[in-house]
Design a protein around this motif. Structure first.
Motif, PDB file in Angstrom:
ATOM      1  N   ARG A  73      35.053  43.427  16.549  1.00 48.77           N
ATOM      2  CA  ARG A  73      33.729  42.791  16.557  1.00 48.77           C
ATOM      3  C   ARG A  73      32.679  43.838  16.892  1.00 48.77           C
ATOM      4  N   TYR A  75      28.645  44.773  17.432  1.00 46.83           N
ATOM      5  CA  TYR A  75      27.295  44.314  17.749  1.00 46.83           C
ATOM      6  C   TYR A  75      26.291  45.396  17.362  1.00 46.83           C
ATOM      7  N   VAL A 167      27.856  41.255  14.355  1.00 49.44           N
ATOM      8  CA  VAL A 167      26.857  40.491  15.113  1.00 49.44           C
ATOM      9  C   VAL A 167      25.611  41.350  15.219  1.00 49.44           C
ATOM     10  N   ARG A 190      27.353  37.052  12.321  1.00 52.12           N
ATOM     11  CA  ARG A 190      26.521  36.245  13.210  1.00 52.12           C
ATOM     12  C   ARG A 190      25.230  37.024  13.446  1.00 52.12           C
ATOM     13  N   THR A 191      24.106  36.347  13.361  1.00 48.88           N
ATOM     14  CA  THR A 191      22.847  36.994  13.714  1.00 48.88           C
ATOM     15  C   THR A 191      22.150  36.160  14.783  1.00 48.88           C
ATOM     16  N   TRP A 274      25.081  33.169  25.286  1.00 49.81           N
ATOM     17  CA  TRP A 274      25.964  33.702  24.254  1.00 49.81           C
ATOM     18  C   TRP A 274      27.407  33.201  24.329  1.00 49.81           C
ATOM     19  N   LEU A 278      28.878  31.815  21.004  1.00 46.79           N
ATOM     20  CA  LEU A 278      29.976  32.563  20.396  1.00 46.79           C
ATOM     21  C   LEU A 278      31.164  31.665  20.090  1.00 46.79           C
TER      22      LEU A 278
END
Length: 291
Positions: A73, A75, A167, A190-191, A274, A278
């Motif tokens: 993942r 970010y 993300v 994901r934004t 979050w 999430l």
């Protein structure tokens, strides 16, 4: 007559007061120093600072990879301190409080990477290409996206064969979409308060267009088959929820969702919310029978 406190009790009280004063002083320093603030966010989450030389830029990253056999993942930070005012650009785009890193620090996944944008956190001496255009009009330029994608490649090599989950916060949301459009291993997007249509946002605020940058919404069809969720703040006046809705219309609603979070502004405390956000997993809708 009131008893006087013992010398040892007075010493302990003075020591406790000193500790509190030092803690407050350190917290104040972290707030003033972006690097100290970033380290303070990263340390409890076991995210280790490093740099990644992509050839175009040297990017700063924070990473924690403990189970290479599981998904990665990634970010992506927002635009940071790109402007000092409406007309005056910053000389250093490093975010004073890294919202993207704060999100990453809340993520319990075994393989988490945070990527700062070009020229953020990394000393300018290590980045001879850095200049104001790369955090203003060229912040989504093809060479910027290529550099960020190369950094994703670097970490993806540490989790071989595993899917990548992207993300992005604010402008990092645009970068996430633009990276996803270049890759075949992206499992989800994901934004958070994502600038997914910079032309519309710039027009909304009456600022100059960015012809040297790519616009995420122009790539919506290329990521339409990727499960994705775009979170917007109901009180966000910088990137209002209508931006995510425009992107959903362009991408189609089969795999893309827009969720508006009540009471949240653009620079609100997204990291506090979050863990709950999430837990909402991106997924494509199951086509109706016979379609």
């Amino acid at each position: 007559m009131r008893n006087r406190p013992s010398r040892s009790a007075a010493y302990r009280a003075a020591s406790a007061l000193l500790v509190l004063l030092l803690a407050g002083s350190l917290a104040g320093c972290a707030a003033l120093d972006p690097d100290a603030h970033a380290d303070a966010l990263a340390q409890p989450a076991h995210l280790q600072r490093e740099t990644v030389d992509t050839g175009r830029f040297v990017l700063t990253a924070f990473s924690h990879i403990s189970q290479p056999g599981k998904p990665l993942r990634v970010y992506i930070e927002g635009d940071g301190l790109a402007w000092l005012s409406r007309t005056e650009p910053s000389l250093d785009p490093t975010p004073r409080q890294a919202a993207g890193l704060a999100l990453a620090a809340q993520d319990p996944a075994p393989n988490v990477v945070y990527l700062a944008r070009p020229c953020q956190f990394t000393p300018m001496a290590m980045n001879p290409r850095c200049g104001i255009p790369y955090w203003t009009g060229k912040r989504f330029a093809p060479d910027v996206i290529a550099s960020m994608n190369d950094a994703v490649n670097h970490f993806a090599a540490l989790t071989p064969g595993q899917p990548v989950e992207l993300v992005g916060y604010s402008g990092g949301g645009a970068v996430a979409v633009l990276i996803a459009a270049r890759r075949t291993d992206v499992a989800s997007i994901r934004t958070v308060a994502g600038n997914l249509d910079d032309e519309f946002v710039n027009r909304l605020h009456g600022v100059s267009p960015m012809p040297e940058s790519e616009n995420a919404i122009d790539f919506a069809s290329r990521v339409a088959a990727i499960p994705q969720i775009h979170f917007s703040g109901a009180d966000d006046e910088t990137v209002p929820p209508s931006v995510a809705q425009r992107f959903i219309e362009a991408a189609g609603k089969q795999c893309a969702r827009a969720l508006t979070v009540p009471g949240m502004s653009h620079d609100g405390d997204w990291s506090r919310r979050w863990p709950a956000l999430l837990s909402v997993a991106p997924a494509c809708a199951i086509p109706a029978s016979g379609q």
